[in-house]
Design a protein around this motif. Structure first.
Motif, PDB file in Angstrom:
ATOM      1  N   ASP A 169       0.832  -1.211   0.000  1.00 58.71           N
ATOM      2  CA  ASP A 169       0.000   0.000   0.000  1.00 58.71           C
ATOM      3  C   ASP A 169       0.862   1.255   0.000  1.00 58.71           C
ATOM      4  OD1 ASP A 169      -2.353  -1.436  -0.055  1.00 58.71           O
ATOM      5  OD2 ASP A 169      -2.731  -1.255   2.105  1.00 58.71           O
ATOM      6  N   ALA A 170       1.918   1.258   0.805  1.00 55.54           N
ATOM      7  CA  ALA A 170       2.806   2.422   0.875  1.00 55.54           C
ATOM      8  C   ALA A 170       3.530   2.615  -0.459  1.00 55.54           C
ATOM      9  CB  ALA A 170       3.806   2.259   2.013  1.00 55.54           C
ATOM     10  N   LEU A 171       3.991   1.535  -1.064  1.00 52.59           N
ATOM     11  CA  LEU A 171       4.668   1.645  -2.364  1.00 52.59           C
ATOM     12  C   LEU A 171       3.730   2.178  -3.448  1.00 52.59           C
ATOM     13  CD1 LEU A 171       6.836  -1.593  -2.357  1.00 52.59           C
ATOM     14  CD2 LEU A 171       7.689   0.754  -2.599  1.00 52.59           C
ATOM     15  N   ASP A 172       2.460   1.830  -3.354  1.00 57.24           N
ATOM     16  CA  ASP A 172       1.480   2.273  -4.345  1.00 57.24           C
ATOM     17  C   ASP A 172       0.854   3.616  -4.003  1.00 57.24           C
ATOM     18  OD1 ASP A 172       1.964  -0.015  -5.808  1.00 57.24           O
ATOM     19  OD2 ASP A 172       0.252  -1.112  -5.002  1.00 57.24           O
ATOM     20  N   GLY A 173       1.281   4.227  -2.885  1.00 56.74           N
ATOM     21  CA  GLY A 173       0.784   5.550  -2.513  1.00 56.74           C
ATOM     22  C   GLY A 173      -0.586   5.561  -1.874  1.00 56.74           C
ATOM     23  N   ARG A 174      -1.087   4.393  -1.434  1.00 53.48           N
ATOM     24  CA  ARG A 174      -2.399   4.343  -0.784  1.00 53.48           C
ATOM     25  C   ARG A 174      -2.311   4.538   0.724  1.00 53.48           C
ATOM     26  NH1 ARG A 174      -2.694   0.200  -4.500  1.00 53.48           N
ATOM     27  NH2 ARG A 174      -2.120  -1.341  -2.942  1.00 53.48           N
ATOM     28  N   LEU A 175      -1.093   4.652   1.225  1.00 54.82           N
ATOM     29  CA  LEU A 175      -0.880   4.731   2.662  1.00 54.82           C
ATOM     30  C   LEU A 175       0.342   5.590   2.905  1.00 54.82           C
ATOM     31  CD1 LEU A 175      -1.807   3.436   5.408  1.00 54.82           C
ATOM     32  CD2 LEU A 175      -0.086   1.677   4.986  1.00 54.82           C
ATOM     33  N   ALA A 217       3.721   6.406   4.003  1.00 56.39           N
ATOM     34  CA  ALA A 217       4.801   5.432   4.067  1.00 56.39           C
ATOM     35  C   ALA A 217       5.466   5.340   5.426  1.00 56.39           C
ATOM     36  CB  ALA A 217       5.838   5.711   2.988  1.00 56.39           C
ATOM     37  N   GLY A 218       5.921   6.440   5.980  1.00 51.50           N
ATOM     38  CA  GLY A 218       6.684   6.376   7.224  1.00 51.50           C
ATOM     39  C   GLY A 218       8.074   5.806   6.993  1.00 51.50           C
ATOM     40  N   ALA A 219       8.408   5.538   5.743  1.00 54.61           N
ATOM     41  CA  ALA A 219       9.718   5.005   5.378  1.00 54.61           C
ATOM     42  C   ALA A 219      10.027   5.488   3.964  1.00 54.61           C
ATOM     43  CB  ALA A 219       9.709   3.481   5.422  1.00 54.61           C
ATOM     44  N   THR A 220      11.293   5.466   3.613  1.00 53.77           N
ATOM     45  CA  THR A 220      11.662   5.878   2.261  1.00 53.77           C
ATOM     46  C   THR A 220      11.260   4.785   1.274  1.00 53.77           C
ATOM     47  OG1 THR A 220      13.849   4.853   2.313  1.00 53.77           O
ATOM     48  CG2 THR A 220      13.669   7.122   3.168  1.00 53.77           C
ATOM     49  N   ARG A 221      11.169   5.148   0.022  1.00 54.37           N
ATOM     50  CA  ARG A 221      10.843   4.164  -1.017  1.00 54.37           C
ATOM     51  C   ARG A 221      11.895   3.051  -1.025  1.00 54.37           C
ATOM     52  NH1 ARG A 221       7.343   3.306  -4.764  1.00 54.37           N
ATOM     53  NH2 ARG A 221       7.880   2.285  -6.713  1.00 54.37           N
ATOM     54  N   GLU A 222      13.142   3.410  -0.829  1.00 57.08           N
ATOM     55  CA  GLU A 222      14.221   2.426  -0.793  1.00 57.08           C
ATOM     56  C   GLU A 222      14.000   1.424   0.346  1.00 57.08           C
ATOM     57  OE1 GLU A 222      18.842   2.605   0.334  1.00 57.08           O
ATOM     58  OE2 GLU A 222      18.313   3.796  -1.451  1.00 57.08           O
ATOM     59  N   GLU A 223      13.617   1.916   1.511  1.00 54.39           N
ATOM     60  CA  GLU A 223      13.348   1.026   2.649  1.00 54.39           C
ATOM     61  C   GLU A 223      12.163   0.103   2.360  1.00 54.39           C
ATOM     62  OE1 GLU A 223      14.840   3.808   6.382  1.00 54.39           O
ATOM     63  OE2 GLU A 223      12.832   4.120   5.533  1.00 54.39           O
ATOM     64  N   LEU A 224      11.145   0.656   1.717  1.00 54.64           N
ATOM     65  CA  LEU A 224       9.979  -0.164   1.372  1.00 54.64           C
ATOM     66  C   LEU A 224      10.355  -1.254   0.371  1.00 54.64           C
ATOM     67  CD1 LEU A 224       7.321   2.677   1.017  1.00 54.64           C
ATOM     68  CD2 LEU A 224       7.467   0.986   2.870  1.00 54.64           C
ATOM     69  N   LEU A 225      11.185  -0.896  -0.601  1.00 53.57           N
ATOM     70  CA  LEU A 225      11.631  -1.887  -1.586  1.00 53.57           C
ATOM     71  C   LEU A 225      12.491  -2.961  -0.927  1.00 53.57           C
ATOM     72  CD1 LEU A 225      12.360   0.436  -4.629  1.00 53.57           C
ATOM     73  CD2 LEU A 225      10.484  -1.228  -4.395  1.00 53.57           C
ATOM     74  N   GLU A 226      13.276  -2.574   0.078  1.00 55.06           N
ATOM     75  CA  GLU A 226      14.072  -3.558   0.823  1.00 55.06           C
ATOM     76  C   GLU A 226      13.159  -4.524   1.576  1.00 55.06           C
ATOM     77  OE1 GLU A 226      16.834  -1.435   3.321  1.00 55.06           O
ATOM     78  OE2 GLU A 226      17.934  -0.630   1.594  1.00 55.06           O
ATOM     79  N   ARG A 227      12.084  -4.004   2.163  1.00 57.20           N
ATOM     80  CA  ARG A 227      11.119  -4.869   2.852  1.00 57.20           C
ATOM     81  C   ARG A 227      10.480  -5.842   1.875  1.00 57.20           C
ATOM     82  NH1 ARG A 227       7.505  -0.595   6.136  1.00 57.20           N
ATOM     83  NH2 ARG A 227       9.231   0.449   7.168  1.00 57.20           N
TER      84      ARG A 227
END
Length: 160
Positions: free
Chosen positions: A77-83, A85-95
């Motif tokens: 959801d955060a990667l798609d912009g529906r939420l 993030a609270g984290a950088t895109r890089e951190e989300l991609l790492e998750r």
């Protein structure tokens, strides 16, 4: 009254092969909340809701916990912009990459277990054919990889 592009729980269950009870459980756990409700209180789901249920359905056989499912859905959801993030895109991609790696490891373990199960089933077919003289079972002629089965001890007289 049907709202276009929204489905009631029965249609969702049929499309995804999930039970009504399972879908309601995921709603109660906060994993997939219906996008809307009818005036009578019936759950209404969108394609995005179905996608979320699909992700959960695919995670379940790999042994992911409800919390892990929630974390992956939140990450998506955060990667798609529906939420937020609270984290950088890089951190989300790492998750996301960490989930992919975990899924790959779990798939490999399932493959290993499936190979063992298939080998065992083949050994049982061979044992069955070997113990039933006169039957025309192809299983007896199929070679089985791996070490030979231990010899089954002969049945002795039953002690009183």
């Amino acid at each position: 009254m049907d709202v276009p592009d929204r489905m009631q729980i029965g249609e969702v269950a049929e499309r995804l092969g999930l039970s009504l009870r399972t879908i309601r459980y995921y709603d109660e756990m906060g994993l997939v909340t219906p996008s809307a409700r009818t005036p009578g209180g019936f759950r209404l789901y969108t394609e995005l809701d179905l996608y979320r249920l699909f992700v959960i359905k695919r995670m379940k056989p790999l042994g992911f916990s409800l919390e892990e499912m929630r974390e992956l859905l939140t990450t998506l959801d955060a990667l798609d912009g529906r939420l937020e993030a609270g984290a950088t895109r890089e951190e989300l991609l790492e998750r996301l990459a960490a989930f992919r790696e975990a899924a790959d490891k779990r798939v490999e373990e399932l493959r290993r277990r499936l190979m063992m199960a298939e080998e065992f089933a083949q050994r049982l077919r061979t044992e069955t054919a070997a113990r039933a003289p006169g039957t025309d079972d192809e299983a007896a002629s199929v070679p089985v990889d791996g070490p030979p089965l231990p010899t089954r001890p002969a049945q002795g007289p039953v002690a009183d």
